[in-house]
Write a protein that holds these residues in place. Structure first.
Motif, mmCIF file in Angstrom:
data_model
loop_
_atom_site.group_PDB
_atom_site.id
_atom_site.type_symbol
_atom_site.label_atom_id
_atom_site.label_comp_id
_atom_site.label_asym_id
_atom_site.label_seq_id
_atom_site.Cartn_x
_atom_site.Cartn_y
_atom_site.Cartn_z
ATOM 1 N N THR A 234 -3.225 -5.919 -0.935
ATOM 2 C CA THR A 234 -3.428 -6.119 0.504
ATOM 3 C C THR A 234 -2.398 -5.396 1.364
ATOM 4 O O THR A 234 -2.738 -4.768 2.371
ATOM 5 C CB THR A 234 -3.395 -7.618 0.840
ATOM 6 O OG1 THR A 234 -4.373 -8.296 0.040
ATOM 7 C CG2 THR A 234 -3.702 -7.853 2.313
ATOM 8 N N HIS A 235 -1.117 -5.502 0.992
ATOM 9 C CA HIS A 235 -0.050 -5.002 1.856
ATOM 10 C C HIS A 235 0.457 -3.617 1.461
ATOM 11 O O HIS A 235 1.485 -3.171 1.981
ATOM 12 C CB HIS A 235 1.122 -5.990 1.841
ATOM 13 C CG HIS A 235 0.734 -7.370 2.249
ATOM 14 N ND1 HIS A 235 0.344 -7.690 3.528
ATOM 15 C CD2 HIS A 235 0.637 -8.526 1.527
ATOM 16 C CE1 HIS A 235 0.053 -8.986 3.590
ATOM 17 N NE2 HIS A 235 0.213 -9.507 2.391
ATOM 18 N N PHE A 236 -0.243 -2.950 0.554
ATOM 19 C CA PHE A 236 0.204 -1.643 0.096
ATOM 20 C C PHE A 236 -0.564 -0.531 0.820
ATOM 21 O O PHE A 236 -1.782 -0.594 0.950
ATOM 22 C CB PHE A 236 0.014 -1.496 -1.415
ATOM 23 C CG PHE A 236 0.840 -2.465 -2.219
ATOM 24 C CD1 PHE A 236 2.138 -2.155 -2.583
ATOM 25 C CD2 PHE A 236 0.326 -3.698 -2.597
ATOM 26 C CE1 PHE A 236 2.901 -3.042 -3.303
ATOM 27 C CE2 PHE A 236 1.079 -4.598 -3.320
ATOM 28 C CZ PHE A 236 2.378 -4.268 -3.677
ATOM 29 N N THR A 237 0.185 0.471 1.255
ATOM 30 C CA THR A 237 -0.429 1.590 1.953
ATOM 31 C C THR A 237 -0.198 2.922 1.251
ATOM 32 O O THR A 237 -0.706 3.941 1.702
ATOM 33 C CB THR A 237 0.113 1.698 3.394
ATOM 34 O OG1 THR A 237 1.550 1.841 3.348
ATOM 35 C CG2 THR A 237 -0.233 0.453 4.197
ATOM 36 N N SER A 238 0.574 2.937 0.166
ATOM 37 C CA SER A 238 0.828 4.189 -0.550
ATOM 38 C C SER A 238 1.137 3.920 -2.013
ATOM 39 O O SER A 238 1.515 2.804 -2.397
ATOM 40 C CB SER A 238 1.989 4.963 0.085
ATOM 41 O OG SER A 238 3.219 4.306 -0.181
ATOM 42 N N TYR A 239 0.985 4.961 -2.805
ATOM 43 C CA TYR A 239 1.276 4.915 -4.234
ATOM 44 C C TYR A 239 2.751 4.598 -4.485
ATOM 45 O O TYR A 239 3.088 3.803 -5.369
ATOM 46 C CB TYR A 239 0.900 6.261 -4.847
ATOM 47 C CG TYR A 239 1.345 6.485 -6.273
ATOM 48 C CD1 TYR A 239 0.594 6.018 -7.339
ATOM 49 C CD2 TYR A 239 2.515 7.200 -6.543
ATOM 50 C CE1 TYR A 239 0.999 6.237 -8.645
ATOM 51 C CE2 TYR A 239 2.926 7.422 -7.845
ATOM 52 C CZ TYR A 239 2.162 6.940 -8.896
ATOM 53 O OH TYR A 239 2.583 7.157 -10.186
ATOM 54 N N SER A 240 3.651 5.196 -3.713
ATOM 55 C CA SER A 240 5.088 5.000 -3.918
ATOM 56 C C SER A 240 5.502 3.558 -3.640
ATOM 57 O O SER A 240 6.391 3.015 -4.312
ATOM 58 C CB SER A 240 5.894 5.954 -3.029
ATOM 59 O OG SER A 240 5.607 5.723 -1.668
ATOM 60 N N GLN A 241 4.867 2.902 -2.674
ATOM 61 C CA GLN A 241 5.161 1.493 -2.401
ATOM 62 C C GLN A 241 4.822 0.630 -3.601
ATOM 63 O O GLN A 241 5.592 -0.251 -4.001
ATOM 64 C CB GLN A 241 4.362 1.024 -1.183
ATOM 65 C CG GLN A 241 4.881 1.512 0.139
ATOM 66 C CD GLN A 241 4.062 0.968 1.289
ATOM 67 O OE1 GLN A 241 2.917 0.541 1.116
ATOM 68 N NE2 GLN A 241 4.627 0.991 2.482
ATOM 69 N N LEU A 242 3.658 0.881 -4.197
ATOM 70 C CA LEU A 242 3.222 0.106 -5.353
ATOM 71 C C LEU A 242 4.163 0.308 -6.532
ATOM 72 O O LEU A 242 4.525 -0.654 -7.223
ATOM 73 C CB LEU A 242 1.792 0.504 -5.747
ATOM 74 C CG LEU A 242 1.218 -0.168 -7.005
ATOM 75 C CD1 LEU A 242 1.172 -1.679 -6.829
ATOM 76 C CD2 LEU A 242 -0.168 0.383 -7.314
ATOM 77 N N MET A 243 4.583 1.554 -6.784
ATOM 78 C CA MET A 243 5.482 1.828 -7.898
ATOM 79 C C MET A 243 6.835 1.157 -7.698
ATOM 80 O O MET A 243 7.432 0.631 -8.641
ATOM 81 C CB MET A 243 5.673 3.341 -8.070
ATOM 82 C CG MET A 243 4.426 4.076 -8.521
ATOM 83 S SD MET A 243 3.749 3.437 -10.087
ATOM 84 C CE MET A 243 2.119 2.892 -9.541
#
Length: 365
Positions: A234-243
């Motif tokens: 829900t609160h993720f907007t990019s691949y780097s945030q998730l990693m």
């Protein structure tokens, strides 16, 4: 002048500190220190007290608390439901610890921690806590409980194996361990069925879940765990945030002319990394086309199996994020092109990613 309240939450009670803060001259004054039971009745009593003490300033009051295990949830959910006009922020313990230390507060007591959190809420622009959707909250409880049971099953199996091969075998001990093992496996199977049932209870998510199932090596339990820990991305907007949130972000260790090793931070969700281990294992064992080539290329470069294994874990997690967001089935050719567009541009000198985990944690707690 603003009112800011810091709350240090423990299992049985929470200590609170209310202060008023003058933004123009950056001066604070402690209004009151109190303690309340960490129960629904204690939460109600605290709201009554706040209404009386803060008066007109109750609306917009800044309320800051730590994410202390699961003990903060009862109070946070109560405030979110019964006092939405309060600006509630839930911060990571590490962020609160560093802030309190930066203010020279060396003592470690509930009273000092509550004051530090109140000061943090007044001086910092903290994001409001958005709560946790009931569906994801229940799914997280189911997946985490089953994960704990699986760890216990492994421990009991190891104990039974040791007893069966010991020079002093005791039949009564073996019987007891077998009974425990049988009950644990039974409860694990029951929770597995409940997880699958819960996952299928949302009709609006059926297609997205099918998209994740199309990824080689990714099964229902992996999907349930990742979605539960990330609240459906829900609160993720990019691949780097998730990693970064998952602890897969690369950190450097350099100073002057010294160049240290680069490695993943592991400062994110261990549940996610644990869940991604078996899917990566399946890819490597079956030598799945497209993805396995990445493993081979990395292995030829540095000959470190676990490092290449982690790279596959990251790749699969990135696939899950992309397909969930785009609601598309797995297609290795298209997804690689999309992933390249999502990657953050990093200078050649440093391969580290921006650490956005702490920001996201405040919303995913």
């Amino acid at each position: 002048m603003i009112y800011s309240l810091g709350c240090d939450v423990a299992k049985d009670e929470h200590a609170v500190c209310l202060l008023n803060y003058d933004l123009d001259i950056q001066k604070w004054e402690v209004v009151s220190h109190r303690s309340f039971k960490n129960t629904p009745s204690g939460s109600k009593a605290m709201l009554r007290w706040l209404n009386k003490v803060a008066g007109d300033a109750f609306t917009g009051l800044r309320f800051t608390m730590e994410a202390t295990g699961i003990y903060y949830e009862q109070l946070a959910l109560h405030l979110n439901e019964h006092a939405p006009e309060i600006h509630l922020s839930v911060v990571l313990p590490s962020k609160a610890k560093h802030f309190i230390a930066s203010r020279g507060l060396r003592n470690k007591t509930d009273k000092v921690d509550a004051f530090g959190l109140a000061l943090m809420g007044a001086e910092r622009k903290l994001k409001p806590w958005k709560g946790i959707d009931k569906y994801w909250r229940e799914l997280r409880q189911l997946t985490r409980t089953r994960s704990s049971l699986l760890q216990q099953i492994t421990e009991v199996r190891n104990q039974l194996h040791a007893q069966q091969h010991s020079g002093f075998q005791i039949k009564e001990v073996q019987r007891s361990l077998k009974r425990i093992l049988k009950n644990l496996e039974k409860e694990s199977d029951y929770l597995l069925q409940q997880i699958k049932k819960h996952l299928a209870s949302r009709d609006d998510l059926v297609h997205q879940i099918q998209c994740l199932k199309s990824i080689p090596g990714v099964g229902e339990i992996t999907i349930a765990t990742i979605l539960a820990e990330t609240l459906g991305f829900t609160h993720f907007t990019s691949y780097s945030q998730l990693m970064s949130f998952s602890g897969y972000d690369v950190v450097a260790n350099e100073s002057g002319k010294r160049i240290g090793n680069r490695k993943i931070s592991k400062r994110g969700s261990s549940y996610i990394r644990h869940a991604m281990y078996m899917p990566a294992n399946t890819i490597i064992r079956r030598k799945t086309p497209q993805i396995y080539r990445v493993y081979e290329r990395l292995l030829n470069r540095h000959n470190i199996k676990m490092k290449a294994h982690v790279a596959i874990q990251k790749k699969l997690l990135g696939y899950m994020y992309t397909l969930w967001k785009r609601k598309e089935l797995f297609n290795p050719t298209i997804i690689e092109r999309q992933r390249e567009q999502q990657k953050e541009v990093v200078s050649p000198k440093s391969e580290t990613t921006v650490d956005t985990k702490s920001v996201l944690m405040d919303n995913v707690l």
